[in-house]
Design a protein around this motif. Structure first.
Motif, short mmCIF file in Angstrom:
data_model
loop_
_atom_site.label_atom_id
_atom_site.label_comp_id
_atom_site.label_asym_id
_atom_site.label_seq_id
_atom_site.Cartn_x
_atom_site.Cartn_y
_atom_site.Cartn_z
N SER A 127 4.76 -1.39 13.25
CA SER A 127 5.11 -0.64 12.03
C SER A 127 4.86 -1.47 10.79
O SER A 127 4.33 -1.00 9.78
N GLU A 128 5.25 -2.74 10.89
CA GLU A 128 5.05 -3.68 9.78
C GLU A 128 3.55 -3.81 9.47
O GLU A 128 3.13 -3.80 8.31
N LEU A 145 2.07 -0.62 7.95
CA LEU A 145 2.44 -0.49 6.53
C LEU A 145 1.66 -1.47 5.66
O LEU A 145 1.25 -1.14 4.54
N ARG A 146 1.44 -2.68 6.17
CA ARG A 146 0.65 -3.65 5.40
C ARG A 146 -0.78 -3.13 5.21
O ARG A 146 -1.35 -3.19 4.11
N ARG A 158 -1.04 -0.34 2.73
CA ARG A 158 -0.87 -0.85 1.37
C ARG A 158 -2.18 -1.48 0.90
O ARG A 158 -2.66 -1.24 -0.21
N THR A 167 2.93 2.34 -0.37
CA THR A 167 3.98 1.39 0.00
C THR A 167 4.94 2.05 0.99
O THR A 167 4.86 3.26 1.26
N ALA A 168 5.86 1.24 1.51
CA ALA A 168 6.84 1.73 2.47
C ALA A 168 7.68 2.85 1.87
O ALA A 168 8.18 3.72 2.60
N ASP A 169 7.84 2.86 0.55
CA ASP A 169 8.63 3.91 -0.10
C ASP A 169 7.90 5.25 -0.14
O ASP A 169 8.51 6.29 -0.37
N LEU A 185 8.57 6.80 8.29
CA LEU A 185 8.00 6.48 9.59
C LEU A 185 8.60 7.35 10.69
O LEU A 185 9.79 7.68 10.67
#
Ligand SMILES: [Zn+2]
Length: 159
Positions: A73-74, A77-78, A81, A87-89, A93
């Protein structure tokens, strides 16, 4: 893919999975499958990969090689971006779906928009030449990335 970021990761590089494919990303890879309800059913946010990239010219999810000690997930998201400026906002997920080839795996992280996402407002980084919401009913009219095409039967029930 490893050419746009300033950071070179030790997990960048080609590897061969147990099925005999060559894959980019020694620690595996992950991508973000953003989906939304459209007028004619689900729509997927896909990007048109630059010609120079692996499977260039096809449409796929934003994603790429995982870094060391980075969860799927990290990593997804990277990548989103770096590749689209989201972004995560911007996303919520959902489930993860793992395509495990033995020695290498691709994790698709499903997500929905946390706000309306207009592709025209996204900042592409050069790994892709276009991005758009593609309806499921129109997927057969664009060349799909082979990894995404192979995963669709597993992913569609999760939408
Ligand atoms: Zn493989």
């Amino acid at each position: 893919m490893g050419f746009t970021g300033a950071v070179f990761s030790p997990t960048d590089g080609w590897t061969t999975c147990d099925l005999g494919h060559r894959h980019w990303g020694r620690a595996g890879a992950a991508g973000l499958l953003l989906h939304r309800a459209g007028e004619d059913g689900p729509e997927l946010l896909l990007q048109h990969r630059a010609e120079w990239s692996h499977h260039g010219g096809t449409w796929g999810t934003p994603g790429g090689a995982l870094h060391l000690d980075e969860g799927p997930s990290e990593g997804a998201l990277r990548e989103v971006r770096e590749e689209l400026g989201l972004t995560a906002d911007d996303v919520v997920l959902g489930e993860c779906s793992v395509d495990d080839h033995g020695g290498w795996a691709y994790t698709t992280v499903l997500a929905t928009p946390a706000r309306p996402i207009d592709p025209a407002g996204l900042r592409l980084d050069g790994e892709s030449t276009a991005v758009g919401w593609i309806p499921l009913t129109g997927l057969d009219r664009v060349p799909l990335h082979p990894g995404l095409a192979a995963s669709l039967p597993r992913l569609l029930p999760l939408l």
